[in-house]
Structure formats: C-alpha cells, structure tokens
Design a protein around this motif. Sequence first.
Motif, short mmCIF file in Angstrom:
data_model
loop_
_atom_site.label_atom_id
_atom_site.label_comp_id
_atom_site.label_asym_id
_atom_site.label_seq_id
_atom_site.Cartn_x
_atom_site.Cartn_y
_atom_site.Cartn_z
N CYS A 124 -7.47 -1.69 6.32
CA CYS A 124 -7.84 -2.92 7.05
C CYS A 124 -7.23 -4.15 6.40
O CYS A 124 -7.90 -5.17 6.16
CB CYS A 124 -9.36 -3.06 7.13
SG CYS A 124 -10.18 -1.70 7.98
N MET A 125 -5.94 -4.06 6.09
CA MET A 125 -5.20 -5.17 5.49
C MET A 125 -3.87 -5.32 6.21
O MET A 125 -3.40 -4.38 6.86
CB MET A 125 -4.91 -4.92 4.01
CG MET A 125 -6.09 -4.72 3.10
SD MET A 125 -5.52 -4.39 1.39
CE MET A 125 -7.09 -4.01 0.60
N SER A 126 -3.27 -6.48 6.06
CA SER A 126 -1.90 -6.64 6.53
C SER A 126 -0.99 -5.82 5.62
O SER A 126 -1.37 -5.50 4.47
CB SER A 126 -1.47 -8.11 6.49
OG SER A 126 -1.38 -8.56 5.15
N GLU A 127 0.21 -5.50 6.09
CA GLU A 127 1.12 -4.69 5.27
C GLU A 127 1.46 -5.39 3.96
O GLU A 127 1.46 -4.77 2.89
CB GLU A 127 2.40 -4.40 6.06
CG GLU A 127 2.19 -3.43 7.22
CD GLU A 127 3.49 -3.08 7.92
OE1 GLU A 127 4.49 -2.80 7.20
OE2 GLU A 127 3.53 -3.09 9.17
N SER A 128 1.75 -6.69 4.02
CA SER A 128 2.16 -7.42 2.83
C SER A 128 1.01 -7.51 1.82
O SER A 128 1.22 -7.34 0.61
CB SER A 128 2.67 -8.82 3.19
OG SER A 128 1.65 -9.55 3.86
N HIS A 129 -0.20 -7.76 2.32
CA HIS A 129 -1.34 -7.87 1.41
C HIS A 129 -1.68 -6.51 0.81
O HIS A 129 -1.98 -6.41 -0.40
CB HIS A 129 -2.55 -8.43 2.16
CG HIS A 129 -3.74 -8.68 1.28
ND1 HIS A 129 -3.69 -9.50 0.18
CD2 HIS A 129 -5.02 -8.19 1.33
CE1 HIS A 129 -4.88 -9.53 -0.41
NE2 HIS A 129 -5.69 -8.73 0.26
N PHE A 130 -1.62 -5.46 1.62
CA PHE A 130 -1.90 -4.12 1.11
C PHE A 130 -0.91 -3.75 0.01
O PHE A 130 -1.31 -3.25 -1.05
CB PHE A 130 -1.82 -3.10 2.24
CG PHE A 130 -1.83 -1.67 1.76
CD1 PHE A 130 -3.00 -1.10 1.30
CD2 PHE A 130 -0.66 -0.92 1.74
CE1 PHE A 130 -3.02 0.22 0.84
CE2 PHE A 130 -0.67 0.40 1.28
CZ PHE A 130 -1.85 0.95 0.83
N TYR A 131 0.37 -3.99 0.25
CA TYR A 131 1.41 -3.66 -0.74
C TYR A 131 1.14 -4.40 -2.04
O TYR A 131 1.22 -3.83 -3.14
CB TYR A 131 2.79 -4.02 -0.18
CG TYR A 131 3.94 -3.58 -1.06
CD1 TYR A 131 4.56 -2.36 -0.84
CD2 TYR A 131 4.39 -4.36 -2.11
CE1 TYR A 131 5.62 -1.94 -1.64
CE2 TYR A 131 5.44 -3.95 -2.92
CZ TYR A 131 6.05 -2.74 -2.67
OH TYR A 131 7.09 -2.33 -3.48
N LYS A 132 0.79 -5.68 -1.94
CA LYS A 132 0.56 -6.50 -3.12
C LYS A 132 -0.63 -6.00 -3.93
O LYS A 132 -0.53 -5.80 -5.14
CB LYS A 132 0.34 -7.96 -2.72
CG LYS A 132 0.01 -8.87 -3.89
CD LYS A 132 -0.30 -10.28 -3.42
CE LYS A 132 -0.74 -11.16 -4.59
NZ LYS A 132 -1.06 -12.55 -4.15
N VAL A 133 -1.77 -5.79 -3.27
CA VAL A 133 -2.97 -5.40 -4.03
C VAL A 133 -2.85 -3.97 -4.57
O VAL A 133 -3.36 -3.66 -5.65
CB VAL A 133 -4.25 -5.55 -3.18
CG1 VAL A 133 -4.46 -6.99 -2.77
CG2 VAL A 133 -4.26 -4.63 -1.98
N PHE A 134 -2.17 -3.10 -3.84
CA PHE A 134 -1.98 -1.73 -4.32
C PHE A 134 -1.16 -1.75 -5.61
O PHE A 134 -1.56 -1.15 -6.63
CB PHE A 134 -1.27 -0.88 -3.26
CG PHE A 134 -1.25 0.59 -3.57
CD1 PHE A 134 -2.16 1.44 -2.96
CD2 PHE A 134 -0.34 1.12 -4.46
CE1 PHE A 134 -2.16 2.81 -3.24
CE2 PHE A 134 -0.33 2.48 -4.76
CZ PHE A 134 -1.24 3.33 -4.14
N LYS A 135 -0.04 -2.44 -5.60
CA LYS A 135 0.82 -2.47 -6.78
C LYS A 135 0.16 -3.23 -7.92
O LYS A 135 0.29 -2.86 -9.09
CB LYS A 135 2.16 -3.10 -6.44
CG LYS A 135 3.20 -2.96 -7.57
CD LYS A 135 4.59 -3.27 -7.11
CE LYS A 135 5.60 -2.96 -8.22
NZ LYS A 135 6.99 -3.22 -7.80
N GLN A 136 -0.60 -4.27 -7.59
CA GLN A 136 -1.26 -5.07 -8.61
C GLN A 136 -2.33 -4.27 -9.35
O GLN A 136 -2.49 -4.38 -10.56
CB GLN A 136 -1.90 -6.28 -7.93
CG GLN A 136 -2.62 -7.25 -8.86
CD GLN A 136 -3.03 -8.49 -8.11
OE1 GLN A 136 -2.26 -9.43 -7.96
NE2 GLN A 136 -4.25 -8.51 -7.61
#
Length: 302
Positions: free
Chosen positions: A224-236
């Motif tokens: 339930c996230m945008s692609e860009s936000h999901f990518y950022k928080v996953f990698k972070q």
Amino acid sequence: MQLPESFYRSRKLVDLVENQTSYELEDSALHIFETHLRANRVQLQFGSFVLASMFHGKKIMHLRQKPGFDFLPGESLILPADELMRIDFPEAREDNPTRCLAMEIGDERLNYTVQLMNEKMTRTDGQEWNLLDYNFHFTNDNSIYQILQRLVYLYTENHPSKDLFVSNMLQELVVRILQANARKTYTDNAAALAGGKRLAYIVQFIRDNLHNPLTIRELSNKACMSESHFYKVFKQEMGISPTDFINQQRIEKATHLLEDPAIDLTEVFLASGFTNRSYFNRLFKRQKGISPTVYRNRFIQG
C-alpha cells in the motif's frame, strides 16, 4: 579479505597463539589476531562493543548465547561489551595461521550513529533503531566486505587524516550492520511477523512466490505504497534494494535445491524463479563464489 603489506612490515610476531597487533584511534581500535598453533578454549574479552571478522582459517567460538559454532572467512560477529569468548583453533599451523580482526567502537560514536538513523531513517514498524546487545553472526555482504577492507587499509596506513577517514567509514559500517540485522530478523521471522509488520509481510510474500515473476509495482501495491516510496523504505530498512533481495532469496532457494542430486539443474533454476540459465549461473557465482555445478558436485557421491 586481504591484509595490506604495511601490516606485515610493521607487525611483530611475539605469540604463536592470538598474537595481537593493534591500531588505536581516538574512539575506536583495530586489533588483528594471528594464531600459528592449534589451541583450545583461548579466552578473549573486550570492554567495548566489538565487530569480529575472519580473514583466514577457522575458529570454533563458544559464547554465552551461542556455544560451539564455526567462525569462517567472509563471516562477521557482533559482540556486546564484556562478552567473554572461548575460542578453539582446530586447524591453525605455523604455515597456515588463523587470522581475524576485532574492531572496537566507542559508545559515543555508536550512540551518535543510532540517533542519526532514528532522525533520518524512520522504520516502517514504528520501532527505533537500537544497538545490538546480543551476538549477531552473519555473512558479510559485498558492501560490508568493502567497508571492512577499506578500514583495514586506513588503520594500517600512516596518514595525518586517518581519524577523519575512519570516522566516516565506521558510521557507514554501523548503519549497514543494523540494516543487515533487520534484514535477517525479517527473513528469519517473516511468517510470525507478517501480521503486524509491513515489510515482514512483503518478505513472506516474496519467499512464497519466488517461482513467479515479481515486480516493484506488485510489491508496492501489496505494501500500500507508491513504487518510489516502497523502494526507498525497503532499501533504507533492509540495506539492499527489493530486486537484490529477491535475487538473494532465489539463490538461497537454488542452493538448497542443488543439495539434492536428484533434482535436475534446469529444474533448479526454473523452480527458483530464473528464466535464463546464464544469468542464474552468473548470479550464483557472484553470491556463492563458485558455479552451481561445482556446488552441486559437493553432494554427489563419488
């Protein structure tokens, strides 16, 4: 991991068991230990948080929380302050010494780094980043390996700006270790945590669907996230990208399948979610250091 020539030029070999060469800075220290004789139950203890990492040979570690495990090259171990180690050296010889580093990091630097992470790297589960107060035994990923190799060079180099260089590298090292620990926690406990932690749910979904195509769009929708936000928080939080994590999990699955000689190699890479044999071979060798065929041959009875 390699020791630089500057180490061999300056070190003095005094003890055949756990000969210690130390490089001390303002709030950190690097110790390199060499053992040239077989020995058992050698005791070692530090008053600070320590990262130990193997260069060469084999140790058997006996710790309060984790007794009797192999410690091998390419692996690292987090030890809280005052942790008593009892170490066996079953293979050490004069012509084949065991070599290991131990890096002490001061509390002030550790606390500053963790505080910075909590200010700038908010976790999806609402929890704070914290220092590890338990033993964390892990295989170095490429990023941690490169940092450790660089730190060994910096500590042993005679440079007037050594403190500044080391300070920056240690901060990155602490961040990546805590990310690696979070990744292992989610991976090892994904099913149990999936109900209440969003990334744990994604990790479990990935592991349940490795044989299927997986895209960032699909995973971000699940989270339930945008692609860009999901990518950022996953990698972070996990320390690696979603794509790298998927490939890492696929190689781990392939590794287990390869241990059964009855499973055809083609079936192995297809069941692990790969569609291209050459790509699978390259990725497997990059992660494991050997080809799938060589790995498989270990389990074939001659």
